[in-house]
Enzyme design. Sequence first.
Site, PDB file in Angstrom:
ATOM      1  N   CYS A   1       0.861  -1.136  -0.114  1.00  0.00           N
ATOM      2  CA  CYS A   1       0.164  -0.025  -0.013  1.00  0.00           C
ATOM      3  C   CYS A   1       0.915   1.217  -0.014  1.00  0.00           C
ATOM      4  O   CYS A   1       0.626   2.153  -0.726  1.00  0.00           O
ATOM      5  CB  CYS A   1      -0.936   0.062   1.211  1.00  0.00           C
ATOM      6  SG  CYS A   1      -1.948   1.130   1.652  1.00  0.00           S
TER       7      CYS A   1
ATOM      8  N   CYS B   1      -6.662  -3.638   6.894  1.00  0.00           N
ATOM      9  CA  CYS B   1      -8.034  -2.898   6.871  1.00  0.00           C
ATOM     10  C   CYS B   1      -9.022  -3.401   6.249  1.00  0.00           C
ATOM     11  O   CYS B   1     -10.114  -2.937   6.513  1.00  0.00           O
ATOM     12  CB  CYS B   1      -7.255  -1.423   6.228  1.00  0.00           C
ATOM     13  SG  CYS B   1      -6.790  -1.706   4.834  1.00  0.00           S
TER      14      CYS B   1
END
Length: 372
Positions: A100, A197
């Site tokens: 990410c 997440c």
Amino acid sequence: MRVLVAMSGGVDSSVVAGLMKEAGHEVIGATLQLYDHGAAVQKKGACCAGQDIHDARRVADTLDIAHYVLDREARFRSAVIEDFADSYARGETPIPCIRCNQTVKFHDLVELARDLGCEALATGHYARRLEGATGAELHRAADPARDQSYFLAMTTQAQLAFARFPLGDMPDKAAVRAVAARLGLAVADKPDSQDICFVPAGHYAETVAKLRPETAEPGEIVDLDGRVVGTHRGIGRYTVGQGRGLGVGGAEERLFVAALDAPRRRIVVAPRAALPRQDVVAGEVNWLIHPPAGPIRAEVKLRAREAPRAAEARWDEAAGLLHLVLDEPNVVAPGQACVLYDGPRVLAGGFIRPTLERDRDAQAVDTAEAPA
């Protein structure tokens, strides 16, 4: 100067925005919406979706700074979530937070910052960026318990030169929360994000199975000699070093996952003593120094929560591979990050590849015949 602050909605990035504003900079906040907004609204301990976006906006209002929300859901899915599933399908153990940072956060936010005329991008990471003789250097944070330099090792030299990490010198998390309380930020007591997440309730195998159904198909569990000793519930549920949930009984010693043979949906198990190895090979290497011409002594971190360990490192420029020989054998999981340090300074980062020895072992297991 004008600074773009990456605001996830948590206390760390909120404090960074407040500190940059206090320092007299013109601050612009930016929040990336990275995954399904609706499904994440009620999820606690996450970031970059649902309530967290609202929290980031509230903090920006409190600080009286501009705030933008950027929809990067499609890009996040292709660069991070799909890669996460592909890695498990290959029999690896991925580390999506690094992907990410590498593919979405720093790339897109640095680009946005430059478009907005900003001179820097500030984030809530616990790491230190120091100016060295040859440019920006990445160092461990002052608080070893919060250090995130491992997760930033794939940040390019150009991105690092543009980045700022105001929390790197903070003594501990309590000091950060104290600043948030002093600034009157509503997130001062907000819990830290914990799970991946985009994985609901930590059930990563279910997330992977939805994207790559083959990872949930059962297969054989074999020992190092190729004998079938059990059946597994899908390679997406296992990782190298795992000892729980194997369902293998009758062995003289407790067995652990030694390797995953994804093409044949096989899991290779062995006693704990057979797992550690000294050789490590890393690909997709990102150097933050000029790559050395010969072998060097360094410390290497093979997992986020492990202490660095001494090793000899050799860079094979032609193959684009970093070869390491650990002073002491360790359990090595392909897919995890391999980060090279010189004391507190990050030298390079890459992703662990299966070694030639492990490839030969898997080949031997593939061709072995189970006893009648």
